[in-house]
Design a protein around this motif. Structure first.
Motif, mmCIF file in Angstrom:
data_model
loop_
_atom_site.group_PDB
_atom_site.id
_atom_site.type_symbol
_atom_site.label_atom_id
_atom_site.label_comp_id
_atom_site.label_asym_id
_atom_site.label_seq_id
_atom_site.Cartn_x
_atom_site.Cartn_y
_atom_site.Cartn_z
ATOM 1 N N UNK A 56 41.997 -58.347 -49.389
ATOM 2 C CA UNK A 56 41.147 -57.256 -48.923
ATOM 3 C C UNK A 56 39.933 -57.068 -49.817
ATOM 4 N N UNK A 57 40.147 -57.195 -51.132
ATOM 5 C CA UNK A 57 39.018 -57.078 -52.054
ATOM 6 C C UNK A 57 38.079 -58.278 -51.942
ATOM 7 N N UNK A 58 38.659 -59.469 -51.751
ATOM 8 C CA UNK A 58 37.824 -60.675 -51.631
ATOM 9 C C UNK A 58 36.901 -60.597 -50.425
ATOM 10 N N UNK A 59 37.427 -60.072 -49.314
ATOM 11 C CA UNK A 59 36.656 -60.016 -48.073
ATOM 12 C C UNK A 59 36.021 -58.651 -47.862
ATOM 13 N N UNK A 60 35.996 -57.824 -48.903
ATOM 14 C CA UNK A 60 35.355 -56.507 -48.873
ATOM 15 C C UNK A 60 35.865 -55.637 -47.726
ATOM 16 N N UNK A 61 37.164 -55.719 -47.459
ATOM 17 C CA UNK A 61 37.775 -54.879 -46.438
ATOM 18 C C UNK A 61 37.621 -55.395 -45.018
ATOM 19 N N UNK A 62 36.880 -56.482 -44.814
ATOM 20 C CA UNK A 62 36.714 -57.053 -43.473
ATOM 21 C C UNK A 62 37.842 -58.063 -43.238
#
Length: 162
Positions: free
Chosen positions: A112-118
């Protein structure tokens, strides 16, 4: 350690590997020598053995965090496990979920952090698509097989009744 571990610290690494190989060889001998003694545990009467297991489980669950709540959780988990076995529910998926749950949760949060919640970006990677396809196949195959077997059995019953 890094990629240069075997180059810069070869002596320590190969000593460690040799030590592990020696330990495995020695453990075979210890296992063979102790096998007869350990097999004698099967002669312990089941009520005594069960009592020892319960006592050691309570002590162990308390000793980890020195918290009685852990003992209560252990007893509740034991009751749930007994009920699952009694009513023929598989216990191994629950055990697997308990073991892998924390790892899955931390990796899920990291994603989730890697993809900024997307979260949709998670489904665009080729490796995740392959893994999801394998999951769908492993979940769907037994369902499809069960439906086919029921249809086949229904068809055979109709043919036998005619």
């Amino acid at each position: 350690p890094g990629p240069m571990l075997f180059v810069q610290n070869a002596e320590e690494v190969y000593t460690l590997i040799s030590g592990f190989a020696l330990i495995n060889i020695l453990l075979v001998g210890v296992g063979i020598l102790c096998c007869k003694g350990f097999s004698q545990m099967l002669r312990i009467p089941q009520p005594v053995l069960m009592t020892m297991i319960v006592v050691l489980s309570v002590i162990g669950s308390f000793a980890i965090n020195k918290n009685m709540m852990d003992v209560y959780v252990m007893f509740i988990a034991g009751i749930v496990g007994y009920i699952m076995v009694k009513f023929d529910y598989p216990v191994s998926p629950v055990a697997l979920a308990l073991l892998l749950g924390p790892t899955f949760e931390s990796c899920f949060q990291l994603s989730g952090r890697m993809f900024h919640g997307n979260w949709l970006l998670l489904f665009t990677r080729p490796i995740s698509l392959v893994l999801m396809a394998l999951i769908l196949i492993s979940v769907g195959f037994p369902i499809v097989s069960e439906v086919r077997e029921r249809r086949k059995a229904k068809k055979e019953r109709r043919e036998n009744s005619v």
